[in-house]
Scaffold this active site. Structure first.
Site, mmCIF file in Angstrom:
data_model
loop_
_atom_site.group_PDB
_atom_site.id
_atom_site.type_symbol
_atom_site.label_atom_id
_atom_site.label_comp_id
_atom_site.label_asym_id
_atom_site.label_seq_id
_atom_site.Cartn_x
_atom_site.Cartn_y
_atom_site.Cartn_z
ATOM 1 N N CYS A 166 -13.000 92.575 109.643
ATOM 2 C CA CYS A 166 -13.253 93.742 110.487
ATOM 3 C C CYS A 166 -12.477 94.971 110.022
ATOM 4 O O CYS A 166 -13.038 96.051 109.865
ATOM 5 C CB CYS A 166 -12.902 93.422 111.939
ATOM 6 S SG CYS A 166 -13.839 92.039 112.617
ATOM 7 N N HIS A 167 -11.165 94.804 109.808
ATOM 8 C CA HIS A 167 -10.332 95.963 109.489
ATOM 9 C C HIS A 167 -9.407 95.731 108.289
ATOM 10 O O HIS A 167 -8.533 96.539 108.023
ATOM 11 C CB HIS A 167 -9.511 96.368 110.711
ATOM 12 C CG HIS A 167 -10.349 96.657 111.918
ATOM 13 N ND1 HIS A 167 -10.563 95.720 112.911
ATOM 14 C CD2 HIS A 167 -11.056 97.756 112.276
ATOM 15 C CE1 HIS A 167 -11.360 96.232 113.836
ATOM 16 N NE2 HIS A 167 -11.673 97.457 113.486
ATOM 17 N N GLY A 168 -9.592 94.615 107.591
ATOM 18 C CA GLY A 168 -8.901 94.419 106.328
ATOM 19 C C GLY A 168 -7.496 93.855 106.391
ATOM 20 O O GLY A 168 -6.797 93.864 105.379
ATOM 21 N N SER A 169 -7.059 93.354 107.543
ATOM 22 C CA SER A 169 -5.725 92.737 107.598
ATOM 23 C C SER A 169 -5.731 91.458 106.775
ATOM 24 O O SER A 169 -6.727 90.732 106.726
ATOM 25 C CB SER A 169 -5.332 92.438 109.045
ATOM 26 O OG SER A 169 -5.158 93.633 109.769
#
Length: 207
Positions: A166-169
């Protein structure tokens, strides 16, 4: 005469005769019978639950068998409506986790949530078995296991890690987050303990 005192209010009809009294008695009796019926139907429904099913409904501990968990395999079990990861790490994975990595936000898990028994480099009771809540600490997405991502492996200095789509973590195979990503802390490690050599209980600690 004050005009306001000359106003008259319409009479309110009060039906206090025998028929009204009987109607009130019938309404009260009907209400009591309905409530009794609800209780009577609820008791068999609750008692029909097996103890383990009732415990799961209340968020109680769940057991997991890891006897068939293969090296590098990730398995998911449900606990309190959350996905809990079970992963058997290889010797190479364990060695990589035990080596220093300056790219991690909290390598010693000092600001992360885990039982005291898992406050170590592998964040686990047994180095080879990883148990974690599979929910990103940023916005609750579910990271994916990546064993063939060269860029991720190079960043983590390890043969694999977790990437949140989703957000690249990004997280290593102990659920430790790398620097400069949205997730603020390492993945959560739930309370758990082993009830046998191959069975563990999630949601309950012996500490």
């Amino acid at each position: 005469m004050n005009p306001s005192t000359s106003l008259t209010h319409p009479a309110v009809a009060h039906d206090d005769g025998p028929d009204a009294a009987r109607r009130r008695i019938l309404r009260n009796a009907t209400g009591l019978m309905g409530a009794a019926g609800l209780v009577a139907t609820a008791v068999p429904f609750v008692s029909s639950f097996e103890p383990s099913a009732l415990a799961r409904a209340r968020g109680g501990p769940v057991q997991a068998d890891v006897s068939t968990l293969a090296p590098a395999e990730l398995r998911i079990v449900a606990w309190r409506g959350q996905p809990v990861w079970l992963m058997r790490r290889t010797e190479a994975m364990v060695r990589a986790l035990q080596a220093p990595n300056s790219d991690l936000v909290d390598p010693r898990s000092l600001r992360s949530e885990q039982p005291d028994s898992c406050r170590n480099a592998t964040r686990s009771i047994r180095p080879e078995l990883f148990v974690a809540v599979g929910i990103c600490t940023h916005l609750g997405c579910s990271p994916k296991l990546r064993l063939d991502d060269a860029a991720l492996n190079n960043e983590l200095h390890a043969p694999g890690g977790f990437l949140c789509p989703c957000h690249g973590s990004r997280f290593d195979l102990a659920g430790r987050v790398v620097k400069d990503v949205p997730a603020p802390t390492n993945l959560v490690i739930p309370d758990y303990h082993f009830t046998s050599a191959t069975t563990l209980q999630i949601g309950e600690s012996t500490e």
